[in-house]
Write a protein that holds these residues in place. Structure first.
Motif, PDB file in Angstrom:
ATOM      1  N   LEU A   5     -18.847  22.699 -18.278  1.00  0.00           N
ATOM      2  CA  LEU A   5     -20.258  23.072 -18.275  1.00  0.00           C
ATOM      3  C   LEU A   5     -20.484  24.331 -19.088  1.00  0.00           C
ATOM      4  CD1 LEU A   5     -23.120  22.600 -17.272  1.00  0.00           C
ATOM      5  CD2 LEU A   5     -22.530  23.860 -15.187  1.00  0.00           C
ATOM      6  N   LEU A   9     -22.909  24.682 -22.309  1.00  0.00           N
ATOM      7  CA  LEU A   9     -23.982  25.671 -22.369  1.00  0.00           C
ATOM      8  C   LEU A   9     -23.785  26.644 -23.522  1.00  0.00           C
ATOM      9  CD1 LEU A   9     -24.381  26.430 -18.558  1.00  0.00           C
ATOM     10  CD2 LEU A   9     -25.932  25.102 -20.012  1.00  0.00           C
ATOM     11  N   THR A  10     -22.523  26.952 -23.822  1.00  0.00           N
ATOM     12  CA  THR A  10     -22.251  27.862 -24.929  1.00  0.00           C
ATOM     13  C   THR A  10     -22.674  27.240 -26.256  1.00  0.00           C
ATOM     14  OG1 THR A  10     -20.398  28.807 -23.719  1.00  0.00           O
ATOM     15  CG2 THR A  10     -20.450  29.185 -26.084  1.00  0.00           C
ATOM     16  N   GLN A  14     -26.887  28.801 -24.398  1.00  0.00           N
ATOM     17  CA  GLN A  14     -27.494  29.153 -23.124  1.00  0.00           C
ATOM     18  C   GLN A  14     -26.433  29.512 -22.075  1.00  0.00           C
ATOM     19  OE1 GLN A  14     -29.737  25.672 -22.161  1.00  0.00           O
ATOM     20  NE2 GLN A  14     -31.444  26.196 -23.517  1.00  0.00           N
ATOM     21  N   ALA A  15     -25.264  29.918 -22.501  1.00  0.00           N
ATOM     22  CA  ALA A  15     -24.211  30.245 -21.539  1.00  0.00           C
ATOM     23  C   ALA A  15     -24.630  31.447 -20.713  1.00  0.00           C
ATOM     24  CB  ALA A  15     -22.908  30.543 -22.266  1.00  0.00           C
ATOM     25  N   PRO A  16     -24.714  31.312 -19.365  1.00  0.00           N
ATOM     26  CA  PRO A  16     -25.177  32.413 -18.532  1.00  0.00           C
ATOM     27  C   PRO A  16     -24.105  33.449 -18.267  1.00  0.00           C
ATOM     28  CG  PRO A  16     -24.679  30.519 -17.168  1.00  0.00           C
ATOM     29  CD  PRO A  16     -24.455  30.095 -18.587  1.00  0.00           C
ATOM     30  N   ALA A 122     -28.914  36.213 -16.835  1.00  0.00           N
ATOM     31  CA  ALA A 122     -28.926  34.804 -17.237  1.00  0.00           C
ATOM     32  C   ALA A 122     -30.132  34.080 -16.653  1.00  0.00           C
ATOM     33  CB  ALA A 122     -27.636  34.130 -16.777  1.00  0.00           C
ATOM     34  N   ASN A 123     -30.456  32.947 -17.239  1.00  0.00           N
ATOM     35  CA  ASN A 123     -31.517  32.091 -16.727  1.00  0.00           C
ATOM     36  C   ASN A 123     -31.132  31.593 -15.335  1.00  0.00           C
ATOM     37  OD1 ASN A 123     -32.501  29.047 -16.431  1.00  0.00           O
ATOM     38  ND2 ASN A 123     -34.023  30.163 -17.670  1.00  0.00           N
ATOM     39  N   ARG A 126     -29.841  27.942 -15.167  1.00  0.00           N
ATOM     40  CA  ARG A 126     -28.524  27.778 -15.788  1.00  0.00           C
ATOM     41  C   ARG A 126     -27.435  28.426 -14.933  1.00  0.00           C
ATOM     42  NH1 ARG A 126     -29.858  23.587 -18.632  1.00  0.00           N
ATOM     43  NH2 ARG A 126     -31.467  24.001 -20.203  1.00  0.00           N
ATOM     44  N   GLN A 129     -26.686  26.232 -11.921  1.00  0.00           N
ATOM     45  CA  GLN A 129     -25.911  25.042 -12.268  1.00  0.00           C
ATOM     46  C   GLN A 129     -24.423  25.377 -12.420  1.00  0.00           C
ATOM     47  OE1 GLN A 129     -27.739  23.338 -15.766  1.00  0.00           O
ATOM     48  NE2 GLN A 129     -29.721  23.048 -14.757  1.00  0.00           N
ATOM     49  N   VAL A 130     -24.129  26.492 -13.074  1.00  0.00           N
ATOM     50  CA  VAL A 130     -22.726  26.898 -13.236  1.00  0.00           C
ATOM     51  C   VAL A 130     -22.119  27.248 -11.882  1.00  0.00           C
ATOM     52  CG1 VAL A 130     -21.199  28.626 -14.260  1.00  0.00           C
ATOM     53  CG2 VAL A 130     -23.102  27.681 -15.592  1.00  0.00           C
TER      54      VAL A 130
END
Length: 237
Positions: A5, A9-10, A14-16, A122-123, A126, A129-130
């Motif tokens: 994941l 995202l990266t 968008q990686a948090p 971070a969002n 996102r 989810q992580v």
């Protein structure tokens, strides 16, 4: 699952959080890294749960929303239990080590927590989810228990082989003589009461007269024929 994941995202920009840092290869550093990463996971629980709840309600699983939400408190409780196991292993290794290693262990803990770097900015969706899909490496607990066992054995060996300094013999102490105890007072017996004896009756004196008979003796005179002498006295007729 978390690594996949994060990679996705990266690629989307968008990686948090930061990519997972590679843990140390030795057991002590590896367990310390697991402790740091799992500690960051537990610390984010209150921050991510509102968004996790929203996601579970929007996309309910086959067992329903309540069943899905019930697993997260259980996962947090299990994480805290695992952290106690990691702590016991880290402490045993530091005690058994002949040289200080706590500084190295502290750096490994920080490296593990760096997995969650950037979580505050971070969002929310996102990050949730992580967090929902993350789990520590499966061999963290196994290596922690093995590390603790070896450290306890090594610690006992170090204690056994240690040379115990010879302590000087204590100086003899002269025991103080106890003071003589005072003799208990002797109770004086009460004087005996006088015994009243009856007065003797007046004795009756009996005078006895002892009469001594008068003995009369007559002198006898013998005349010697060879030498006649006159008879003394006088001749009674």
């Amino acid at each position: 699952m978390a690594t996949a994941l994060l990679l996705a995202l990266t690629m989307m920009g968008q990686a948090p959080v930061a990519p997972a840092a590679t843990p140390p290869s030795d057991d002590y550093g590896y367990v310390a890294w697991c402790f740091g990463a799992l500690g960051g996971y537990v610390d984010l629980y209150d921050q991510v749960m509102p968004e996790v709840t929203r996601i579970e309600k929007a996309f309910p699983g086959p067992d329903g929303v309540e069943a899905s939400l019930k697993t997260y408190p259980e996962m947090r409780a299990q994480a805290r239990t695992d952290m106690k196991i990691f702590t016991a292993a880290i402490t045993a290794a530091e005690r058994a080590s002949p040289r200080p290693i706590s500084e190295y262990g502290g750096a490994a803990v920080k490296k593990g927590r760096s997995v969650w770097t950037g979580a505050d900015s971070a969002n929310k969706a996102r990050l949730a989810q992580v967090w929902m899909s993350w789990s520590p490496p499966g061999d963290c607990e196994t290596r922690a228990k093995a590390l603790e066992k070896r450290s306890n054995i090594l610690g006992k060996a170090l204690i056994y082989n240690a040379v115990k300094p010879v302590e000087p013999a204590p100086e003899p102490t002269v025991a103080s003589m106890p003071e003589p105890e005072a003799a208990p007072p002797v109770e004086q017996a009460a004087p005996p009461e006088p015994v009243m004896t009856p007065a003797p009756s007046p004795a009756i004196e009996v005078e006895t007269a002892i009469a001594s008979p008068q003995a009369s003796t007559k002198a006898e005179f013998v005349i010697d024929a060879a030498d006649p002498k006159p008879c003394p006295g006088r001749l009674e007729v």
